[in-house]
Design an enzyme around this catalytic site. Structure first.
Site, PDB file in Angstrom:
ATOM      1  N   ALA A  43      -8.995  -1.130  -5.278  1.00 39.66           N
ATOM      2  CA  ALA A  43      -8.759  -0.172  -4.197  1.00 39.66           C
ATOM      3  C   ALA A  43      -7.376  -0.348  -3.582  1.00 39.66           C
ATOM      4  CB  ALA A  43      -9.814  -0.318  -3.115  1.00 39.66           C
ATOM      5  N   GLU A  44      -6.598  -1.294  -4.122  1.00 36.36           N
ATOM      6  CA  GLU A  44      -5.253  -1.487  -3.570  1.00 36.36           C
ATOM      7  C   GLU A  44      -4.218  -1.159  -4.647  1.00 36.36           C
ATOM      8  OE1 GLU A  44      -4.932  -4.797  -0.721  1.00 36.36           O
ATOM      9  OE2 GLU A  44      -7.089  -5.074  -0.899  1.00 36.36           O
ATOM     10  N   MET A  45      -3.658  -2.164  -5.339  1.00 37.21           N
ATOM     11  CA  MET A  45      -2.629  -1.856  -6.329  1.00 37.21           C
ATOM     12  C   MET A  45      -3.209  -1.655  -7.732  1.00 37.21           C
ATOM     13  SD  MET A  45       0.221  -4.478  -4.770  1.00 37.21           S
ATOM     14  CE  MET A  45       1.777  -3.862  -5.384  1.00 37.21           C
TER      15      MET A  45
END
Lengths: 345, 345
Positions: B133-135
């Site tokens: 859900a980030e990078m």
């Protein structure tokens, strides 16, 4: 050992020097180095206060309605003034239709956007802010956000002392234009060459420059920005693959509604082009040599061989200039009046 | 006119001076100024080469699989080392579960993340890179990307001359840790006060400092970072509203699996807190005064009145330090070997 007279050696050296000068003289007819003095902007005198304010605005993600996307997100000054491509990603992870154009040296273009729909950078700056697939904001969101922070209000007063109110969507765009007008990249090897330093280009780059002019690339890619001045169809001679020229995007036609402008685009400015893959408005070509080959075919009807493509790419690498030093701006602190971010569509 | 003896004036001045010194002496028992010398890092000697490399990595969006998200996207150094909140947005416009913690002064925390699951910054740096859900990247994506650019390879060799290969996911994290360890913000008014300048805080800030100690805030928010040292439940006395403490996020319990760690979080470090709304791990409170009031109720069982909240907030404003000057890094240019961006999940 064959005898070679001093006179014949001198004649040889001299003819090489003349050949070199011929190339330089020809190049000077077509291209111009980046000027040492920053250009003046129409209806927007550039002052240090505007530039400093514009820099903050350029880097401020709170201009976008999500609070995440700044101008620098898609026009990243650390990667040649563009994003990673192929086309940009904006609010809600929406994919934009075109490759981000670079902001570096954009002040030298005749107009802005791939289709030239904005006459200048202040008009351009208002576009992505409001585009629903980009920053998805409104002029009201922008001025509310700026007015909520005293530091911004003070900077606008300094930058636009005669305007009441000084904070406005117009002045927001003017400050960004002022900052962007400083984003020039002088002193590329090619600038040094145009300024008389014959050794600033190596032999391959000179061969590439000669090809670039002889094959006809320079009839469109000319001037300070080696492009950015004229409009031409993408596909003058042959039609590019639909992957490169998606049929839905008719280019400048949407701006002028003139049938002759179907699939017409502003000639790509080639300054720092080696930093800016992927290429074309569709961002589908990742290698400079490949892009050169495609242009030869569809614009000039010429099949360039490997050496020619490689020589021209070497010349294009000589268009990489000196990128400015940019101190990362510390931004004004949000207040209870600052609109909170909104992620929905 | 009443007669006032010189002796009584002197006595008054002296008692005020002593009162002031008492406050300063008490504060020195609990808090420490940001040290003038940058802290040493365990297993990672900080060198200028590592810091410069780490800065480029911190700002490089090509570390993410989308090519859009850099460390600086969520830990924006221009806005207090955090994003606009409430919680972060990552790959595919996914909403993360918690507020981005600041990178400024994070080197002084006992451990990293809201739940302390990373013992140090090099361990922390590996998390968001790989979080879907980030990078949304992998160590392989990171090393492939870095190895595709000679400039990065050269910088890794300079920064990690003894390691073969010098480019590795571990060294990527170490370089970022080295850069982040330089992100301290010394010389806040409160640092100046702790260092003996009694006039560095105004009267309201001193009243706030006194309340902060007397009411018990400083039993948890202590040390260099005015927090960041201990773990406590969010809701020692009263249960916070579910909006502030979503039931699904059990905090440190997920790290330790100890029943006593349910809804336990690392005490928030309060350096530069005035720059970093919205507050708490859920990012749902936008005003510092409101956050102070909530903490009084749920952690201390004390209903602070308006003046008390306002005085404590004034003290917290005195924790804003000198932010470092950061030159925006010009990043290595992608090559044909650089993995192209991928926007899908």
């Amino acid at each position: 050992m064959r005898k070679v007279s001093v006179a014949s050696i001198l004649a040889l050296v001299s003819s090489q020097a003349i050949a070199r000068d011929d190339l330089m003289m020809s190049a000077r007819q077509i291209f111009r180095p980046i000027p040492k003095v920053l250009p003046a902007i129409r209806d927007n005198p550039v002052t240090p206060e505007k530039v400093e304010l514009g820099k903050k605005l350029f880097f401020d993600p709170r201009i976008s309605v999500s609070g995440i996307i700044s101008c620098n997100t898609c026009h990243n000054l650390g990667t040649g003034g563009v994003d990673a491509g192929p086309t940009s990603v904006g609010h809600g992870w929406q994919k934009g239709p075109r490759r981000a154009p670079t902001v570096y040296n954009s002040v030298f273009n005749v107009a802005q956007f791939w289709d030239g729909r904005a006459p200048d950078l202040k008009a351009q700056a208002k576009g992505p802010v409001q585009a629903s697939a980009e920053m998805n904001a409104t002029p009201d969101h922008v001025t509310k956000t700026l007015n909520s922070m005293d530091d911004y209000v003070g900077m606008f007063k300094q930058a636009f002392p005669r305007d009441t109110p000084s904070v406005s969507f117009d002045n927001f765009a003017k400050a960004i234009e002022a900052f962007e007008s400083t984003l020039t990249t002088p002193a590329a090897p090619f600038d040094q060459y145009l300024n008389g330093n014959a050794s600033a280009l190596n032999d391959q780059q000179k061969a590439g420059l000669k090809l670039f002019m002889d094959k006809g690339c320079s009839s469109c890619h000319r001037g300070i920005n080696i492009g950015g001045q004229d409009y031409f169809p993408f596909g003058v001679v042959g039609k590019p693959d639909a992957k490169l020229l998606p049929t839905a995007d008719k280019g400048r036609f949407v701006v002028t509604n003139a049938v002759g402008d179907e699939y017409v685009f502003r000639v790509a400015p080639l300054r720092n082009v080696a930093l800016r893959a992927p290429y074309f408005h569709s961002g589908q070509v990742w290698s400079l040599e490949e892009a050169v080959g495609i242009m030869g075919e569809v614009q000039l009807g010429t099949k360039l061989d490997d050496k020619e493509r490689s020589d021209i790419a070497a010349f294009l690498n000589a268009l990489t200039g000196h990128l400015p030093n940019i101190e990362y701006p510390m931004l004004p602190t949000r207040t209870n009046e600052t609109p909170p971010p909104s992620l929905g569509r």
